[in-house]
Design a protein around this motif. Structure first.
Motif, short mmCIF file in Angstrom:
data_model
loop_
_atom_site.label_atom_id
_atom_site.label_comp_id
_atom_site.label_asym_id
_atom_site.label_seq_id
_atom_site.Cartn_x
_atom_site.Cartn_y
_atom_site.Cartn_z
N ALA A 173 0.83 -1.12 0.01
CA ALA A 173 -0.02 0.15 -0.03
C ALA A 173 0.94 1.22 0.35
CB ALA A 173 -1.02 -0.27 1.07
N PRO A 174 0.22 2.52 -0.28
CA PRO A 174 1.07 3.73 -0.32
C PRO A 174 1.83 4.17 0.95
CG PRO A 174 -0.88 3.94 -1.67
CD PRO A 174 -0.99 2.53 -0.99
N ASN A 175 1.10 3.56 2.06
CA ASN A 175 1.59 3.76 3.33
C ASN A 175 2.62 2.87 3.86
OD1 ASN A 175 0.10 1.60 4.02
ND2 ASN A 175 -1.28 2.66 5.44
N GLY A 176 3.15 2.00 3.07
CA GLY A 176 4.20 1.01 3.42
C GLY A 176 3.78 -0.30 3.91
N THR A 177 2.61 -0.38 4.09
CA THR A 177 1.82 -1.58 4.70
C THR A 177 1.55 -2.71 3.69
OG1 THR A 177 -0.41 -1.04 4.64
CG2 THR A 177 0.62 -0.60 6.68
N LEU A 178 1.52 -3.98 3.97
CA LEU A 178 1.40 -5.04 2.91
C LEU A 178 0.23 -5.73 3.30
CD1 LEU A 178 5.25 -6.41 3.58
CD2 LEU A 178 4.26 -5.37 1.48
N ARG A 179 -0.04 -6.54 1.96
CA ARG A 179 -1.06 -7.38 2.03
C ARG A 179 -0.94 -8.52 1.29
NH1 ARG A 179 -2.44 -3.38 3.98
NH2 ARG A 179 -4.55 -2.06 4.14
N VAL A 180 -1.22 -9.82 1.72
CA VAL A 180 -1.08 -11.00 1.06
C VAL A 180 -2.26 -11.75 0.72
CG1 VAL A 180 0.27 -13.34 1.26
CG2 VAL A 180 1.47 -11.21 2.16
N ALA A 181 -2.59 -11.95 -0.49
CA ALA A 181 -3.83 -13.11 -0.94
C ALA A 181 -3.66 -14.39 -0.98
CB ALA A 181 -4.35 -12.17 -1.80
N TRP A 182 -4.30 -15.24 -0.48
CA TRP A 182 -3.92 -16.79 -0.66
C TRP A 182 -5.14 -17.69 -0.48
CZ3 TRP A 182 -5.16 -19.49 4.08
CH2 TRP A 182 -5.15 -18.71 5.05
N PRO A 183 -5.27 -18.70 -1.14
CA PRO A 183 -6.48 -19.51 -1.24
C PRO A 183 -6.94 -20.41 -0.10
CG PRO A 183 -5.04 -20.44 -2.71
CD PRO A 183 -4.40 -19.21 -2.16
N ALA A 184 -8.22 -20.55 0.09
CA ALA A 184 -8.54 -21.42 1.18
C ALA A 184 -9.95 -22.16 1.10
CB ALA A 184 -8.30 -20.90 2.75
N SER A 185 -10.30 -23.01 1.54
CA SER A 185 -11.71 -23.74 1.56
C SER A 185 -12.66 -22.93 1.67
CB SER A 185 -11.77 -25.00 2.45
OG SER A 185 -11.80 -24.58 3.42
N ASP A 186 -12.51 -21.92 2.45
CA ASP A 186 -13.56 -20.80 2.72
C ASP A 186 -13.71 -19.60 1.82
OD1 ASP A 186 -11.61 -20.06 4.10
OD2 ASP A 186 -12.42 -19.63 5.89
N GLY A 187 -12.70 -19.57 0.94
CA GLY A 187 -12.66 -18.35 0.12
C GLY A 187 -11.22 -17.83 0.00
N ILE A 188 -11.01 -16.63 -0.48
CA ILE A 188 -9.50 -16.08 -0.61
C ILE A 188 -9.47 -15.42 0.64
CG2 ILE A 188 -8.07 -14.64 -2.10
CD1 ILE A 188 -8.84 -17.31 -3.27
N HIS A 189 -8.32 -15.49 1.48
CA HIS A 189 -7.86 -14.88 2.53
C HIS A 189 -6.86 -13.68 2.28
CE1 HIS A 189 -9.10 -17.54 5.97
NE2 HIS A 189 -9.50 -18.10 4.94
N VAL A 190 -7.12 -12.51 2.96
CA VAL A 190 -6.30 -11.63 2.47
C VAL A 190 -5.56 -11.03 3.98
CG1 VAL A 190 -5.79 -9.27 1.69
CG2 VAL A 190 -7.49 -10.71 0.58
N THR A 191 -4.42 -11.13 4.24
CA THR A 191 -3.79 -10.93 5.43
C THR A 191 -3.05 -9.78 5.69
OG1 THR A 191 -3.41 -13.66 5.46
CG2 THR A 191 -1.99 -11.99 7.07
N PRO A 192 -3.40 -8.94 6.20
CA PRO A 192 -2.90 -7.47 6.50
C PRO A 192 -1.33 -7.70 7.29
CG PRO A 192 -4.29 -7.80 8.43
CD PRO A 192 -4.47 -9.07 7.68
N LEU A 193 -0.47 -6.92 6.92
CA LEU A 193 0.96 -6.94 7.20
C LEU A 193 1.42 -5.70 7.76
CD1 LEU A 193 2.43 -9.69 5.12
CD2 LEU A 193 1.51 -10.20 7.41
#
Length: 476
Positions: free
Chosen positions: A96-116
């Motif tokens: 993101a512009p503020n320097g934080t990260l997101r990671v998207a990955w698949p699971a059985s209940d949908g796509i997870h997006v993890t904030p970092l």
């Protein structure tokens, strides 16, 4: 669109049917790579010469720092490619512009997006995009993210639709479908890219004709969507035929720069603004039918990087072309037949002088007989260099488009914008299994599952799962 063709690896395809129709799962059928390569050592010699001249003291260490992230669900980290070859399930890391990260990955209940955090540590709970089937691309915003994915759709093939889903402060703000019954298309597999120029999104992905002129065939589609989820003009509904992978780079004005691996015309092409008809500039002729191209862009090979002088670089797994000519058996006059130069894929980099032109020729970073090269990526490394990475598989045994063998490492190498080596070939433990994020200070960040790769046999049955990721960060 792709015409029906029969090859020794297509014996199970009935005559008169389009060979670009999926046979198993959601993947399109893929096929062979027989080793033909003679011994080559020039690349290693060049690296050795540079390293001796520059001296070890001035060489970058290329050692990523990693942190562990515990996952809230099981991540099936392998997928079955052509002929069930083992491929990493795509993760997408975005900054993101503020320097934080997101990671998207698949699971059985949908796509997870993890904030970092900017340091790669978890900063909150996952956002789960319910009903989503694939990570096709990710854009991180300060207040959330946008995801290119697949969702349920009523159509004649009972396949999924491509969609952009936007979340703001933890809540879904729009879900825009990019294929539907009115446009006569579906997207059973995206192999896609999602980019953002600060005003609009560009989504580039594979489509399957569901009615109309392209019924039953595969092509690609480029769609633009506003910040509020409205479909915009531009792009195209049908481009490269039976696209084997796409790359997309957002531009502040005009058409987003795009590349495609086209099976019918057989090679890698610049499709910017034109959807890659016959006049598309050639980046590299390749034998692309039935999966002979070295893996789809975005998740499994390549990327598109722009320099400060508006040049572009892309990296890909290549067998080259010993010869390339029009296919006399193709009545349309648009099909090409390419005889590969090598039996296994080598690592190639091509430079484009602008967003509409092809290069002179590709530069090869590897030249190793009997070794297959997979999972090729490229990313900007500081202002004037590029990081190229790949996995090597020795003692490659290839048939019908895919190879098995022994994993021998993940390789990093730096080059400049002239293709000159800027580092020795370094084998690292951190693997790159999806999109690479470039943080605001130039640090490269990506996510991977901390398991040892294996390419000794095809994937049989369900994927193994992991409940952890490692976040790698490499500062130039």
């Amino acid at each position: 669109m792709t015409s029906a063709r029969r090859t020794p690896c297509d014996a199970d395809t009935p005559r008169g049917t389009a060979r670009d129709t999926p046979r198993t799962g959601h993947r399109r059928v893929r096929a062979a790579r027989k080793p033909l390569l003679a011994g080559l050592a020039a690349a290693t010699a060049l690296v050795g010469a540079w390293y001796a001249t520059a001296g070890a003291a001035t060489a970058p260490t290329l050692a990523p720092a990693t942190t562990a992230v515990t996952l809230a669900a099981k991540f099936p980290y392998l997928s079955a490619g052509y002929n069930n070859t083992r491929e990493w399930a795509r993760t997408a890391t975005a900054a993101a512009p503020n320097g934080t990260l997101r990671v998207a990955w698949p699971a059985s209940d949908g796509i997870h997006v993890t904030p970092l955090t900017s340091a790669g540590k978890r900063s909150g709970t996952d956002t789960v995009v319910k009903g989503a089937k694939e990570v096709g691309g990710l854009v991180a915003h300060d207040d959330g993210f946008a995801l290119l994915t697949r969702v349920a759709d009523p159509n004649k093939w009972k396949e999924t639709a491509a969609a952009i889903v936007r979340y703001t402060n933890g809540k879904q703000t729009f879900r825009t479908r990019l294929t539907d019954t009115t446009s006569h298309d579906t997207s059973p597999t995206l192999d896609g890219q999602l980019t953002w120029n600060g005003k609009k999104y560009g989504a580039y992905f594979v489509v399957h004709g569901a009615g109309g002129f392209a019924d039953g065939h595969f092509g690609d589609k480029l769609s633009y969507v506003s910040a509020k989820g409205a479909k915009l003009s531009g792009g195209w509904g049908w481009g490269c035929s039976h696209n084997e992978g796409v790359a997309l780079h957002a531009e502040t004005t005009g058409d987003f720069t795009s590349l495609c691996f086209d099976e019918w015309r057989s090679g890698l092409f610049v499709s910017t603004g034109i959807g890659a008809p016959d006049v598309a500039p050639v980046v590299q002729r390749e034998q692309c039918w039935a999966g002979y191209c070295g893996g789809t862009f975005g998740g499994r090979t390549g990327d598109l990087v722009k320099s400060s002088t508006s040049r572009y670089a892309t990296a890909f797994a290549s067998r080259g072309a010993a010869s390339a000519k029009k296919n006399p058996d193709d009545s349309s006059g648009r099909g090409w037949t390419v005889k590969p130069k090598t039996g296994t894929h080598q690592v190639a980099v091509a430079f484009l002088k602008n967003r509409n032109s092809g290069p002179g020729k590709a530069l090869y970073l590897t030249n190793a007989p009997g070794t297959e090269h997979v999972d090729v990526h490229v990313a900007p490394y500081g202002k004037n260099r590029l990081l190229v990475s790949w996995e090597s598989v020795k003692n490659a045994k290839c048939a019908c488009g895919t190879c098995t063998g022994t994993f021998t490492g993940t390789h990093f190498r730096l080059i400049d914008w002239n293709g000159t080596f800027q580092s020795a070939d370094k084998v690292v433990s951190a693997r790159i299994t999806g999109d690479i994020a470039v943080q605001k200070d130039g640090t490269l960040a990506w996510a991977y599952v901390p398991v040892a790769p294996s390419y000794t046999k095809p994937l049989a049955g369900a994927s193994p799962t992991s409940t952890s990721l490692r976040i790698a960060r490499l500062r130039p």
